[in-house]
Each structure stands twice: as structure tokens, then as C-alpha cells.
Design an enzyme around this catalytic site. Structure first.
Site, PDB file in Angstrom:
ATOM      1  N   LYS A 120     -14.937  30.949  45.369  1.00 33.06           N
ATOM      2  CA  LYS A 120     -14.841  29.526  45.677  1.00 33.06           C
ATOM      3  C   LYS A 120     -15.967  29.102  46.635  1.00 33.06           C
ATOM      4  O   LYS A 120     -16.652  28.105  46.411  1.00 33.06           O
ATOM      5  CB  LYS A 120     -13.473  29.205  46.298  1.00 33.06           C
ATOM      6  CG  LYS A 120     -13.143  27.733  46.238  1.00 33.06           C
ATOM      7  CD  LYS A 120     -11.889  27.412  46.990  1.00 33.06           C
ATOM      8  CE  LYS A 120     -12.229  27.120  48.428  1.00 33.06           C
ATOM      9  NZ  LYS A 120     -11.097  26.830  49.284  1.00 33.06           N
ATOM     10  N   ASP A 138     -10.241  24.471  44.135  1.00 34.74           N
ATOM     11  CA  ASP A 138      -9.350  24.693  45.273  1.00 34.74           C
ATOM     12  C   ASP A 138      -7.975  24.141  44.895  1.00 34.74           C
ATOM     13  O   ASP A 138      -7.747  23.738  43.753  1.00 34.74           O
ATOM     14  CB  ASP A 138      -9.906  24.025  46.545  1.00 34.74           C
ATOM     15  CG  ASP A 138      -9.819  22.512  46.468  1.00 34.74           C
ATOM     16  OD1 ASP A 138      -9.553  21.972  45.361  1.00 34.74           O
ATOM     17  OD2 ASP A 138      -9.982  21.853  47.497  1.00 34.74           O
TER      18      ASP A 138
END
Ligand code: SF4
Length: 211
Positions: A120, A138
Site C-alpha cells: 500500500k 486502503d
């Protein structure tokens, strides 16, 4: 969801916010990398408060190494998990200096090799600092993609792959920001604000709210 609807969703999100960006404050790829590393289980507002203390003192890998672990901790101590985050940042700074000439590499593998940097964080840095068409999924993006039907998936990786596959090219670079901001402020976790949502008629969520 069909391609025309997907396109329309992104056209409306773009019309509402033509130049979206992160709410984390940064002035270089390295500052962004540090900010994103600090942001795990912390709010952007909290991270910005800490980096406003840290960056004027040290905003390069070498400067943070010179500051030392205790000095770094002192600057970021208001952030959750700051001990572990500080240690990861120190190790990452050492690797950046030793392996990358003090620069943040524009390369997923090299980024993910840094301590504290997962897929991420690498996606955020590649997208936001370097303009690469990546999407860091997310919790907000995961929720919006599933609720709307844009890219339903059982894991963040499945959602990421579908978003990359189905998002029209012209929206890919900014899709990450539009979806995060939409999830944070409109399509909220507990009570989505469907009444104020610009994509309400396109969204396929069955439990839309009225207000
Ligand atoms: S209509 Fe509601 S559920 Fe659908 S995207 Fe908008 S806020 Fe989210």
C-alpha cells in the site's frame, strides 16, 4: 457494473474535484514516504502535526540518520506505534543512503524492500510522488469499491487488481485520491451520506441512506 457507469462515476468525481491529492503534507518523495509510513493506524491530521515538527529539522535520509533514533522518536512521539515506526524509518533511511544514493527509488520492488513499507505504501509513493497509475487500496477505497460495485472483491488485492483493470486510463492516476476522499467524507463507514452523494444514481449499494 458496466463500463459506461464506471466512466460516469469517475467523470463526476473529477468534475467535483479536478485536481485531487493526498491530505498528507509533503514536499519531496522522501517526505511522502515518511508521512505514509507514519500514517498506519493514525489520521492524516495527526501525521501532519508530527511531520511539521520533523521535516524542518530533518527531511532527507541522511539528516534523519544524523538526528538519531531518539531525536526521531521525540519528533513523532504523538503518533501511535511511534517506537516501531521510528525504528523502521531509521533502517529505511540507512538503506536509502547505502543502496539508492539517498533517493527514493521509483520502483515497486525496491520500495517494498524497505522496512515498514508494504504494497500500500509503495503504491501511494509511486502514484502520488511519481505520478504512476497505481491504486493503493486502503479501508476507504475497499469499502467504496465494494459498495458501489465499481470493483467488488474479498481482499484488498482483488479490489486493487479489478480497479486497475476496469478504471478507464484517463482516470487511473487520480482514481486513488478520488476514491479515498469519497470514502472518507461521503461514503463513510458507519453511515454513508447517500443524500449528498454525486454518484448516488450510479451506485449499486442496496442499503443507501436517505439523508
Ligand atoms: S450512494 Fe451512498 S453507498 Fe453509494 S457511493 Fe454514494 S454514499 Fe456510498
Amino acid at each position: 457494473m458496466n463500463a459506461a457507469k464506471r466512466r460516469e462515476i469517475f467523470e463526476r468525481l473529477r468534475a467535483a474535484n479536478p485536481e485531487p491529492t493526498t491530505e498528507l503534507e509533503y514536499n519531496s518523495p522522501f517526505e511522502l514516504l515518511v508521512a505514509v509510513t507514519l500514517s498506519a493506524q493514525a489520521t492524516d491530521v495527526g501525521v501532519n502535526k508530527a511531520t511539521r515538527r520533523l521535516f524542518p529539522v530533518a527531511n532527507t535520509p541522511q539528516a534523519i540518520l544524523d538526528l538519531g533514533l531518539d531525536g526521531l522518536k521525540e519528533c513523532i512521539r504523538t503518533i501511535g506505534l511511534y517506537n516501531a515506526k521510528a525504528e523502521n524509518i531509521m533502517k529505511a533511511c540507512r538503506m536509502l543512503v547505502e543502496l539508492h544514493g539517498g533517493e527514493v527509488p521509483r520502483d515497486r520492488k525496491a520500495l517494498e524492500a524497505l522496512p515498514g513499507v508494504g504494497r500500500k505504501t509503495a503504491n501511494v509513493v509511486l502514484n502520488t510522488a511519481f505520478g504512476e497509475p497505481t491504486i493503493a487500496v486502503d479501508t476507504h477505497i475497499y469499502r467504496v469499491a465494494n459498495r458501489t460495485g465499481l470493483a467488488p472483491g474479498k481482499t484488498v488485492l482483488e479490489v486493487e487488481k479489478k480497479l486497475l483493470k476496469f478504471t478507464p486510463k484517463e482516470f487511473l492516476r487520480d482514481a486513488h485520491h478520488w476514491l479515498i476522499l469519497h470514502g472518507r467524507y461521503v461514503c463513510r463507514a458507519r453511515r454513508p451520506n447517500c443524500g449528498q452523494c454525486v454518484i448516488r444514481d450510479l451506485c449499486e449499494y442496496k442499503d443507501k441512506t436517505e439523508a
